[in-house]
Design a protein around this motif. Sequence first.
Motif, PDB file in Angstrom:
ATOM      1  N   ALA A 156       9.142  10.873  -5.818  1.00 20.79           N
ATOM      2  CA  ALA A 156       8.655   9.446  -5.825  1.00 20.79           C
ATOM      3  C   ALA A 156       9.355   8.857  -4.724  1.00 20.79           C
ATOM      4  N   ARG A 157      10.727   8.953  -4.456  1.00 23.14           N
ATOM      5  CA  ARG A 157      11.262   8.409  -3.299  1.00 23.14           C
ATOM      6  C   ARG A 157      10.660   8.756  -2.145  1.00 23.14           C
ATOM      7  N   ARG A 158      10.388  10.053  -2.008  1.00 22.76           N
ATOM      8  CA  ARG A 158       9.875  10.656  -0.796  1.00 22.76           C
ATOM      9  C   ARG A 158       8.385  10.042  -0.504  1.00 22.76           C
ATOM     10  N   THR A 159       7.829   9.574  -1.670  1.00 19.82           N
ATOM     11  CA  THR A 159       6.172   9.078  -1.433  1.00 19.82           C
ATOM     12  C   THR A 159       6.501   7.903  -0.935  1.00 19.82           C
ATOM     13  N   ILE A 160       7.531   6.892  -1.491  1.00 23.52           N
ATOM     14  CA  ILE A 160       7.502   5.503  -1.278  1.00 23.52           C
ATOM     15  C   ILE A 160       7.837   5.601   0.184  1.00 23.52           C
ATOM     16  N   ALA A 161       8.669   6.370   0.714  1.00 22.98           N
ATOM     17  CA  ALA A 161       9.315   6.589   2.067  1.00 22.98           C
ATOM     18  C   ALA A 161       8.133   6.560   3.051  1.00 22.98           C
ATOM     19  N   SER A 162       7.133   7.627   2.603  1.00 25.07           N
ATOM     20  CA  SER A 162       5.985   8.076   3.531  1.00 25.07           C
ATOM     21  C   SER A 162       5.060   6.891   3.641  1.00 25.07           C
ATOM     22  N   LEU A 163       5.122   5.825   2.587  1.00 26.99           N
ATOM     23  CA  LEU A 163       4.017   4.631   2.534  1.00 26.99           C
ATOM     24  C   LEU A 163       4.344   3.753   3.842  1.00 26.99           C
ATOM     25  N   ILE A 164       5.836   3.966   4.122  1.00 24.85           N
ATOM     26  CA  ILE A 164       6.268   2.766   5.465  1.00 24.85           C
ATOM     27  C   ILE A 164       6.615   3.673   6.713  1.00 24.85           C
ATOM     28  N   GLY A 165       6.466   4.965   6.647  1.00 21.22           N
ATOM     29  CA  GLY A 165       6.977   5.948   7.751  1.00 21.22           C
ATOM     30  C   GLY A 165       8.323   6.148   7.765  1.00 21.22           C
ATOM     31  N   GLY A 166       9.153   5.926   6.858  1.00 27.84           N
ATOM     32  CA  GLY A 166      10.653   6.213   6.678  1.00 27.84           C
ATOM     33  C   GLY A 166      11.002   7.435   6.299  1.00 27.84           C
ATOM     34  N   GLY A 167      12.238   7.890   6.095  1.00 23.76           N
ATOM     35  CA  GLY A 167      12.828   9.149   5.495  1.00 23.76           C
ATOM     36  C   GLY A 167      13.268   8.878   4.142  1.00 23.76           C
ATOM     37  N   GLU A 168      13.200  10.053   3.548  1.00 23.56           N
ATOM     38  CA  GLU A 168      13.518   9.731   1.956  1.00 23.56           C
ATOM     39  C   GLU A 168      15.033   9.602   1.803  1.00 23.56           C
ATOM     40  N   ASP A 169      15.898   9.816   2.793  1.00 25.38           N
ATOM     41  CA  ASP A 169      17.384   9.582   2.750  1.00 25.38           C
ATOM     42  C   ASP A 169      17.477   8.032   3.120  1.00 25.38           C
ATOM     43  N   GLU A 170      16.348   7.273   3.475  1.00 24.90           N
ATOM     44  CA  GLU A 170      16.595   5.868   4.114  1.00 24.90           C
ATOM     45  C   GLU A 170      16.119   5.001   2.680  1.00 24.90           C
TER      46      GLU A 170
ATOM     47  N   ALA B  65       5.205   5.648  -7.538  1.00 28.56           N
ATOM     48  CA  ALA B  65       4.610   6.814  -6.526  1.00 28.56           C
ATOM     49  C   ALA B  65       3.350   6.862  -6.957  1.00 28.56           C
ATOM     50  N   ALA B  66       2.844   6.685  -8.199  1.00 27.36           N
ATOM     51  CA  ALA B  66       1.429   6.570  -8.560  1.00 27.36           C
ATOM     52  C   ALA B  66       0.599   5.538  -7.851  1.00 27.36           C
ATOM     53  N   ALA B  67       1.290   4.373  -7.853  1.00 27.14           N
ATOM     54  CA  ALA B  67       0.625   3.430  -7.179  1.00 27.14           C
ATOM     55  C   ALA B  67       0.428   3.350  -5.534  1.00 27.14           C
ATOM     56  N   THR B  68       1.527   4.301  -5.094  1.00 27.18           N
ATOM     57  CA  THR B  68       1.402   4.372  -3.619  1.00 27.18           C
ATOM     58  C   THR B  68       0.400   5.328  -3.385  1.00 27.18           C
ATOM     59  N   HIS B  69       0.167   6.419  -4.161  1.00 29.24           N
ATOM     60  CA  HIS B  69      -0.929   7.216  -3.983  1.00 29.24           C
ATOM     61  C   HIS B  69      -2.321   6.578  -4.090  1.00 29.24           C
ATOM     62  N   TYR B  70      -2.336   5.855  -5.024  1.00 30.01           N
ATOM     63  CA  TYR B  70      -3.488   5.231  -5.353  1.00 30.01           C
ATOM     64  C   TYR B  70      -3.933   4.363  -4.108  1.00 30.01           C
ATOM     65  N   VAL B  71      -3.153   3.396  -3.297  1.00 33.56           N
ATOM     66  CA  VAL B  71      -3.620   2.566  -2.361  1.00 33.56           C
ATOM     67  C   VAL B  71      -3.780   3.538  -0.993  1.00 33.56           C
ATOM     68  N   GLN B  72      -2.996   4.453  -1.014  1.00 31.31           N
ATOM     69  CA  GLN B  72      -3.336   5.419   0.175  1.00 31.31           C
ATOM     70  C   GLN B  72      -4.606   6.049   0.045  1.00 31.31           C
ATOM     71  N   SER B  73      -5.160   6.345  -1.025  1.00 30.41           N
ATOM     72  CA  SER B  73      -6.312   6.944  -1.301  1.00 30.41           C
ATOM     73  C   SER B  73      -7.369   5.970  -0.933  1.00 30.41           C
ATOM     74  N   VAL B  74      -7.226   4.831  -1.095  1.00 26.46           N
ATOM     75  CA  VAL B  74      -8.411   3.767  -0.807  1.00 26.46           C
ATOM     76  C   VAL B  74      -8.067   3.485   0.612  1.00 26.46           C
ATOM     77  N   GLY B  75      -7.083   3.643   1.184  1.00 24.63           N
ATOM     78  CA  GLY B  75      -6.991   3.069   2.620  1.00 24.63           C
ATOM     79  C   GLY B  75      -6.422   1.696   2.896  1.00 24.63           C
TER      80      GLY B  75
END
Length: 399
Positions: free
Chosen positions: A64-78, A278-288
Amino acid sequence: MRSDFPGLVTKDGAPWHYLDTAATAQKPRAVIEAMSRALGQDYATVHRGVYSRSADMTLAYENARRTIASLIGGGEDEIVFTRGATEAINLVAKSWGKANLKSGDRILLSQLEHHSNIVPWQMLAQEVGAHIDVVPLTSDHQIDLDAAEAMLTEQHKLVAFGHVSNVLGGVLDAKRAADLAHKVGAKLLLDGCQAVAHMPVDVAALDCDFYVFSAHKLYGPTGIGALWARSEILLEMPAWEGGGAMIDRVTFEKTTYASGPQRFEAGTPAITEAIAFAAATHYVQSVGLGAMHEAEGELVARLRRELTAMNDVTVYGPEASAGIVSFTIDGIHPHDLGTILDEANVAIRAGHHCAQPLMDYLGVPATARASFGLYSTQEDVTALLEGIARTRRIFGKGI
Protein backbone atom coordinates in the motif's frame (compact mmCIF):
# COMPACT_ATOMS: atom_id res chain seq x y z
CA MET A 1 -19.91 5.43 -12.11
CA ARG A 2 -22.57 6.38 -9.56
CA SER A 3 -23.55 2.73 -9.20
CA ASP A 4 -20.12 2.06 -7.68
CA PHE A 5 -20.99 4.36 -4.75
CA PRO A 6 -23.67 3.02 -2.40
CA GLY A 7 -23.76 6.30 -0.48
CA LEU A 8 -25.24 8.24 -3.38
CA VAL A 9 -28.85 7.30 -2.63
CA THR A 10 -31.14 8.30 0.22
CA LYS A 11 -32.71 5.85 2.65
CA ASP A 12 -35.77 5.63 0.43
CA GLY A 13 -33.70 4.97 -2.69
CA ALA A 14 -33.87 8.43 -4.26
CA PRO A 15 -30.76 10.00 -5.83
CA TRP A 16 -28.67 12.01 -3.38
CA HIS A 17 -26.99 14.97 -5.05
CA TYR A 18 -23.77 15.01 -3.04
CA LEU A 19 -21.83 18.21 -3.68
CA ASP A 20 -19.50 18.17 -0.68
CA THR A 21 -16.64 16.05 -1.99
CA ALA A 22 -14.07 18.67 -0.95
CA ALA A 23 -15.02 17.88 2.67
CA THR A 24 -14.92 14.12 2.20
CA ALA A 25 -15.49 11.86 -0.79
CA GLN A 26 -17.99 9.04 -1.02
CA LYS A 27 -16.46 5.54 -1.12
CA PRO A 28 -16.66 3.09 -4.03
CA ARG A 29 -17.49 -0.56 -3.41
CA ALA A 30 -13.91 -1.53 -4.24
CA VAL A 31 -12.68 0.42 -1.21
CA ILE A 32 -15.43 -0.81 1.09
CA GLU A 33 -14.79 -4.42 0.08
CA ALA A 34 -11.01 -4.09 0.44
CA MET A 35 -11.39 -2.76 3.96
CA SER A 36 -13.95 -5.42 4.84
CA ARG A 37 -11.60 -8.20 3.71
CA ALA A 38 -8.69 -6.66 5.59
CA LEU A 39 -10.79 -6.45 8.76
CA GLY A 40 -12.09 -9.98 8.36
CA GLN A 41 -10.60 -12.95 6.58
CA ASP A 42 -7.18 -11.35 5.99
CA TYR A 43 -6.74 -9.62 9.34
CA ALA A 44 -3.53 -9.91 11.36
CA THR A 45 -0.93 -7.54 12.76
CA VAL A 46 2.03 -6.34 10.69
CA HIS A 47 5.81 -6.19 11.14
CA ARG A 48 5.71 -8.55 14.13
CA GLY A 49 4.24 -11.98 13.56
CA VAL A 50 6.24 -14.88 12.14
CA TYR A 51 3.07 -16.71 11.10
CA SER A 52 1.99 -16.60 7.48
CA ARG A 53 -1.07 -14.38 7.74
CA SER A 54 0.92 -11.69 9.54
CA ALA A 55 3.59 -11.93 6.84
CA ASP A 56 0.91 -11.61 4.14
CA MET A 57 -0.63 -8.61 5.86
CA THR A 58 2.78 -7.00 6.22
CA LEU A 59 3.34 -7.42 2.48
CA ALA A 60 -0.08 -5.89 1.76
CA TYR A 61 0.58 -2.97 4.11
CA GLU A 62 3.97 -2.15 2.59
CA ASN A 63 2.57 -2.64 -0.90
CA ALA A 64 0.00 0.00 0.00
CA ARG A 65 2.86 2.37 0.78
CA ARG A 66 4.32 1.63 -2.65
CA THR A 67 0.94 2.24 -4.31
CA ILE A 68 0.40 5.58 -2.58
CA ALA A 69 3.93 6.65 -3.54
CA SER A 70 3.24 5.81 -7.18
CA LEU A 71 0.18 8.09 -7.18
CA ILE A 72 2.37 11.17 -6.76
CA GLY A 73 5.57 9.94 -8.40
CA GLY A 74 7.47 9.39 -5.15
CA GLY A 75 9.49 6.51 -3.74
CA GLU A 76 8.10 4.10 -1.16
CA ASP A 77 10.92 5.08 1.22
CA GLU A 78 9.58 8.65 1.08
CA ILE A 79 5.99 7.96 2.24
CA VAL A 80 5.04 8.17 5.91
CA PHE A 81 1.55 7.06 6.86
CA THR A 82 -0.18 9.54 9.18
CA ARG A 83 -3.70 10.03 10.54
CA GLY A 84 -4.28 12.57 7.76
CA ALA A 85 -2.87 15.70 6.19
CA THR A 86 -3.30 17.59 9.47
CA GLU A 87 -1.03 15.18 11.31
CA ALA A 88 1.41 15.18 8.40
CA ILE A 89 1.82 18.96 8.63
CA ASN A 90 2.20 18.77 12.40
CA LEU A 91 4.83 16.06 11.93
CA VAL A 92 6.87 18.31 9.66
CA ALA A 93 6.48 21.24 12.06
CA LYS A 94 7.45 19.31 15.17
CA SER A 95 10.26 17.27 13.59
CA TRP A 96 11.86 19.15 10.70
CA GLY A 97 10.66 22.55 11.89
CA LYS A 98 12.00 22.30 15.44
CA ALA A 99 15.32 20.98 14.14
CA ASN A 100 15.79 23.67 11.49
CA LEU A 101 14.06 26.89 12.57
CA LYS A 102 15.34 29.29 15.21
CA SER A 103 14.56 32.72 16.56
CA GLY A 104 14.34 35.31 13.79
CA ASP A 105 13.63 32.84 10.99
CA ARG A 106 10.51 33.33 8.87
CA ILE A 107 7.70 31.14 7.48
CA LEU A 108 5.68 32.20 4.43
CA LEU A 109 2.00 31.22 4.18
CA SER A 110 -0.84 32.52 2.01
CA GLN A 111 -4.16 34.19 2.74
CA LEU A 112 -6.19 31.20 1.56
CA GLU A 113 -4.69 28.40 3.66
CA HIS A 114 -6.75 25.84 5.55
CA HIS A 115 -6.40 26.12 9.32
CA SER A 116 -4.32 22.93 9.27
CA ASN A 117 -1.69 24.78 7.25
CA ILE A 118 -1.71 27.77 9.58
CA VAL A 119 -2.04 26.65 13.19
CA PRO A 120 0.89 24.17 13.30
CA TRP A 121 3.20 26.88 11.96
CA GLN A 122 1.89 29.40 14.49
CA MET A 123 2.62 26.90 17.27
CA LEU A 124 6.13 26.31 15.89
CA ALA A 125 6.79 30.03 15.49
CA GLN A 126 5.74 30.71 19.07
CA GLU A 127 7.97 27.90 20.34
CA VAL A 128 11.16 28.84 18.49
CA GLY A 129 10.67 32.59 18.04
CA ALA A 130 10.10 32.57 14.28
CA HIS A 131 7.85 34.97 12.34
CA ILE A 132 5.02 34.29 9.88
CA ASP A 133 4.43 36.32 6.74
CA VAL A 134 1.24 36.07 4.67
CA VAL A 135 1.05 36.37 0.89
CA PRO A 136 -2.02 38.25 -0.42
CA LEU A 137 -4.23 37.06 -3.27
CA THR A 138 -4.61 38.22 -6.84
CA SER A 139 -7.82 39.85 -8.11
CA ASP A 140 -9.20 36.41 -9.03
CA HIS A 141 -8.33 35.04 -5.57
CA GLN A 142 -5.22 33.00 -6.30
CA ILE A 143 -1.96 33.08 -4.36
CA ASP A 144 -0.02 36.10 -5.64
CA LEU A 145 3.36 34.62 -6.50
CA ASP A 146 4.67 37.99 -7.67
CA ALA A 147 4.02 39.29 -4.16
CA ALA A 148 5.59 36.13 -2.73
CA GLU A 149 8.73 36.73 -4.77
CA ALA A 150 8.98 40.29 -3.42
CA MET A 151 8.45 39.12 0.16
CA LEU A 152 10.88 36.21 0.27
CA THR A 153 14.25 36.69 1.92
CA GLU A 154 17.06 34.44 3.07
CA GLN A 155 15.46 34.54 6.52
CA HIS A 156 12.62 32.42 5.17
CA LYS A 157 13.18 28.74 5.88
CA LEU A 158 9.80 27.37 4.85
CA VAL A 159 7.04 28.18 2.38
CA ALA A 160 3.75 26.31 2.97
CA PHE A 161 0.99 26.69 0.36
CA GLY A 162 -2.16 24.85 -0.61
CA HIS A 163 -1.74 23.16 -3.99
CA VAL A 164 -5.48 23.66 -4.56
CA SER A 165 -7.64 25.92 -2.39
CA ASN A 166 -10.32 24.01 -0.48
CA VAL A 167 -12.61 27.06 -0.71
CA LEU A 168 -11.92 28.50 -4.15
CA GLY A 169 -10.51 25.60 -6.15
CA GLY A 170 -7.67 27.66 -7.63
CA VAL A 171 -4.62 25.67 -8.68
CA LEU A 172 -1.24 26.97 -7.55
CA ASP A 173 1.65 27.26 -9.99
CA ALA A 174 3.55 24.91 -7.70
CA LYS A 175 6.71 24.72 -9.81
CA ARG A 176 7.13 28.49 -9.71
CA ALA A 177 6.46 28.46 -5.96
CA ALA A 178 9.21 25.86 -5.57
CA ASP A 179 11.62 27.91 -7.65
CA LEU A 180 10.94 31.00 -5.55
CA ALA A 181 11.38 29.13 -2.27
CA HIS A 182 14.56 27.38 -3.32
CA LYS A 183 16.05 30.62 -4.66
CA VAL A 184 16.31 31.90 -1.07
CA GLY A 185 17.19 28.51 0.41
CA ALA A 186 13.72 27.74 1.81
CA LYS A 187 11.82 24.45 1.64
CA LEU A 188 8.36 24.17 0.07
CA LEU A 189 5.50 22.21 1.65
CA LEU A 190 2.37 21.69 -0.43
CA ASP A 191 -1.02 20.82 1.05
CA GLY A 192 -2.26 18.45 -1.64
CA CYS A 193 -5.60 17.39 -0.11
CA GLN A 194 -7.68 18.98 -2.85
CA ALA A 195 -5.21 18.21 -5.64
CA VAL A 196 -4.54 14.46 -5.55
CA ALA A 197 -8.23 13.60 -5.94
CA HIS A 198 -8.73 15.85 -8.94
CA MET A 199 -5.61 15.92 -11.11
CA PRO A 200 -2.34 14.11 -11.81
CA VAL A 201 0.41 15.02 -9.34
CA ASP A 202 4.15 14.45 -9.81
CA VAL A 203 6.22 15.65 -6.87
CA ALA A 204 9.43 15.44 -8.91
CA ALA A 205 8.04 17.76 -11.57
CA LEU A 206 6.63 20.10 -8.92
CA ASP A 207 10.06 20.14 -7.22
CA CYS A 208 8.52 20.51 -3.75
CA ASP A 209 10.16 19.23 -0.57
CA PHE A 210 7.09 18.04 1.36
CA TYR A 211 3.66 16.98 0.08
CA VAL A 212 0.72 16.02 2.31
CA PHE A 213 -2.72 14.56 1.60
CA SER A 214 -5.56 12.57 3.18
CA ALA A 215 -7.17 9.32 2.04
CA HIS A 216 -10.77 10.28 2.75
CA LYS A 217 -10.75 13.03 0.14
CA LEU A 218 -9.37 10.51 -2.36
CA TYR A 219 -12.38 8.15 -2.04
CA GLY A 220 -10.58 6.22 0.72
CA PRO A 221 -11.18 5.80 4.47
CA THR A 222 -10.86 8.35 7.22
CA GLY A 223 -8.10 8.14 9.80
CA ILE A 224 -5.16 7.85 7.40
CA GLY A 225 -3.14 10.10 5.16
CA ALA A 226 0.38 10.48 3.90
CA LEU A 227 3.43 12.68 4.15
CA TRP A 228 5.81 12.59 1.22
CA ALA A 229 9.24 14.08 1.90
CA ARG A 230 12.43 13.99 -0.10
CA SER A 231 14.40 10.97 1.05
CA GLU A 232 17.44 13.02 2.03
CA ILE A 233 15.26 15.31 4.17
CA LEU A 234 13.37 12.42 5.77
CA LEU A 235 16.62 10.70 6.73
CA GLU A 236 17.72 13.73 8.72
CA MET A 237 14.40 14.42 10.47
CA PRO A 238 14.32 13.43 14.16
CA ALA A 239 11.64 11.15 15.56
CA TRP A 240 8.63 13.03 16.88
CA GLU A 241 6.67 10.32 18.72
CA GLY A 242 8.02 7.43 20.74
CA GLY A 243 6.72 3.88 21.04
CA GLY A 244 6.77 0.51 19.41
CA ALA A 245 7.63 -0.06 15.74
CA MET A 246 9.72 3.11 15.35
CA ILE A 247 12.71 1.78 17.27
CA ASP A 248 15.91 -0.03 16.43
CA ARG A 249 17.07 -0.89 19.95
CA VAL A 250 15.73 0.13 23.38
CA THR A 251 17.61 0.07 26.68
CA PHE A 252 17.04 2.18 29.79
CA GLU A 253 20.30 3.94 29.00
CA LYS A 254 19.66 4.75 25.34
CA THR A 255 17.24 4.17 22.47
CA THR A 256 18.10 4.15 18.79
CA TYR A 257 15.47 4.61 16.12
CA ALA A 258 14.44 2.90 12.91
CA SER A 259 15.43 4.45 9.62
CA GLY A 260 13.15 5.69 6.87
CA PRO A 261 9.39 6.14 7.21
CA GLN A 262 9.10 3.67 10.09
CA ARG A 263 10.84 6.16 12.40
CA PHE A 264 7.69 8.30 12.22
CA GLU A 265 5.10 5.52 12.61
CA ALA A 266 5.04 4.74 16.32
CA GLY A 267 2.61 2.08 17.53
CA THR A 268 0.38 -0.33 15.67
CA PRO A 269 -0.40 1.36 12.34
CA ALA A 270 -3.74 1.86 10.59
CA ILE A 271 -3.41 -1.46 8.79
CA THR A 272 -6.84 -1.87 7.26
CA GLU A 273 -7.06 1.84 6.43
CA ALA A 274 -3.76 1.69 4.52
CA ILE A 275 -5.00 -1.24 2.45
CA ALA A 276 -8.26 0.60 1.69
CA PHE A 277 -6.19 3.74 0.89
CA ALA A 278 -4.34 1.70 -1.74
CA ALA A 279 -7.65 0.38 -3.12
CA ALA A 280 -8.88 3.96 -3.52
CA THR A 281 -5.65 4.87 -5.30
CA HIS A 282 -6.06 1.98 -7.73
CA TYR A 283 -9.66 3.04 -8.33
CA VAL A 284 -8.88 6.64 -9.31
CA GLN A 285 -5.92 5.52 -11.40
CA SER A 286 -8.18 3.14 -13.30
CA VAL A 287 -10.59 5.98 -14.03
CA GLY A 288 -7.82 8.42 -14.94
CA LEU A 289 -7.15 11.61 -13.01
CA GLY A 290 -6.79 13.63 -16.20
CA ALA A 291 -10.23 12.55 -17.40
CA MET A 292 -11.69 13.27 -13.95
CA HIS A 293 -10.24 16.78 -13.95
CA GLU A 294 -11.68 17.47 -17.41
CA ALA A 295 -15.16 16.21 -16.49
CA GLU A 296 -15.24 18.15 -13.24
CA GLY A 297 -14.07 21.24 -15.13
CA GLU A 298 -17.17 21.06 -17.34
CA LEU A 299 -19.42 20.99 -14.27
CA VAL A 300 -17.55 23.93 -12.72
CA ALA A 301 -17.86 25.96 -15.93
CA ARG A 302 -21.62 25.40 -16.17
CA LEU A 303 -22.30 26.18 -12.53
CA ARG A 304 -20.16 29.33 -12.57
CA ARG A 305 -21.88 30.48 -15.77
CA GLU A 306 -25.38 29.94 -14.34
CA LEU A 307 -24.56 31.57 -11.00
CA THR A 308 -22.83 34.57 -12.56
CA ALA A 309 -25.98 35.27 -14.57
CA MET A 310 -27.85 35.89 -11.27
CA ASN A 311 -27.38 39.53 -10.30
CA ASP A 312 -27.64 38.82 -6.56
CA VAL A 313 -24.97 36.10 -6.53
CA THR A 314 -21.24 36.60 -5.96
CA VAL A 315 -18.97 33.81 -7.20
CA TYR A 316 -15.47 33.61 -5.75
CA GLY A 317 -12.21 32.27 -7.10
CA PRO A 318 -10.77 31.80 -10.59
CA GLU A 319 -12.78 30.71 -13.62
CA ALA A 320 -10.80 27.47 -13.90
CA SER A 321 -10.83 25.50 -10.67
CA ALA A 322 -10.32 21.93 -9.49
CA GLY A 323 -13.93 20.93 -8.91
CA ILE A 324 -14.93 23.66 -6.42
CA VAL A 325 -17.31 26.62 -6.67
CA SER A 326 -17.89 28.98 -3.73
CA PHE A 327 -20.59 31.64 -3.80
CA THR A 328 -22.93 33.83 -1.74
CA ILE A 329 -26.46 35.06 -2.43
CA ASP A 330 -27.42 38.53 -1.22
CA GLY A 331 -29.81 38.33 1.72
CA ILE A 332 -29.57 34.54 2.13
CA HIS A 333 -27.15 33.09 4.64
CA PRO A 334 -25.28 30.03 3.32
CA HIS A 335 -26.58 27.98 6.27
CA ASP A 336 -30.18 28.76 5.25
CA LEU A 337 -29.41 27.82 1.66
CA GLY A 338 -27.81 24.56 2.75
CA THR A 339 -30.78 23.66 4.95
CA ILE A 340 -33.34 24.27 2.21
CA LEU A 341 -31.25 22.40 -0.37
CA ASP A 342 -31.12 19.43 1.97
CA GLU A 343 -34.90 19.16 1.72
CA ALA A 344 -34.39 18.47 -2.00
CA ASN A 345 -31.62 15.88 -1.40
CA VAL A 346 -28.88 18.32 -2.41
CA ALA A 347 -25.86 18.43 -0.07
CA ILE A 348 -23.46 21.38 -0.14
CA ARG A 349 -21.06 22.84 2.42
CA ALA A 350 -21.98 26.10 4.12
CA GLY A 351 -19.61 27.88 6.49
CA HIS A 352 -16.05 29.14 6.73
CA HIS A 353 -14.56 25.83 5.49
CA CYS A 354 -11.76 25.90 8.10
CA ALA A 355 -10.41 29.01 6.37
CA GLN A 356 -11.48 31.90 8.59
CA PRO A 357 -8.61 34.21 7.52
CA LEU A 358 -9.79 33.80 3.92
CA MET A 359 -13.37 34.65 4.90
CA ASP A 360 -12.06 37.80 6.59
CA TYR A 361 -10.15 38.64 3.41
CA LEU A 362 -13.27 38.15 1.27
CA GLY A 363 -15.35 40.17 3.73
CA VAL A 364 -17.96 37.49 4.37
CA PRO A 365 -18.69 35.28 7.40
CA ALA A 366 -19.27 32.21 5.24
CA THR A 367 -19.83 30.98 1.70
CA ALA A 368 -21.83 28.21 0.10
CA ARG A 369 -19.55 25.67 -1.57
CA ALA A 370 -20.40 23.08 -4.18
CA SER A 371 -17.62 20.59 -4.80
CA PHE A 372 -17.58 17.82 -7.36
CA GLY A 373 -16.19 14.31 -7.54
CA LEU A 374 -15.79 11.64 -10.18
CA TYR A 375 -19.42 10.58 -9.57
CA SER A 376 -20.85 14.10 -10.10
CA THR A 377 -23.17 14.69 -13.04
CA GLN A 378 -25.02 17.46 -14.85
CA GLU A 379 -28.13 16.28 -13.00
CA ASP A 380 -26.43 17.26 -9.74
CA VAL A 381 -25.85 20.77 -11.09
CA THR A 382 -29.45 20.98 -12.28
CA ALA A 383 -30.73 19.89 -8.86
CA LEU A 384 -28.55 22.52 -7.17
CA LEU A 385 -29.76 25.29 -9.47
CA GLU A 386 -33.39 24.27 -8.96
CA GLY A 387 -32.82 24.28 -5.21
CA ILE A 388 -31.28 27.76 -5.38
CA ALA A 389 -34.31 28.99 -7.36
CA ARG A 390 -36.65 27.54 -4.72
CA THR A 391 -34.64 29.15 -1.93
CA ARG A 392 -34.79 32.53 -3.61
CA ARG A 393 -38.57 32.22 -3.94
CA ILE A 394 -38.87 31.33 -0.24
CA PHE A 395 -36.91 34.48 0.59
CA GLY A 396 -39.12 36.54 -1.73
CA LYS A 397 -36.45 37.11 -4.33
CA GLY A 398 -38.27 35.70 -7.36
CA ILE A 399 -36.34 33.60 -9.90
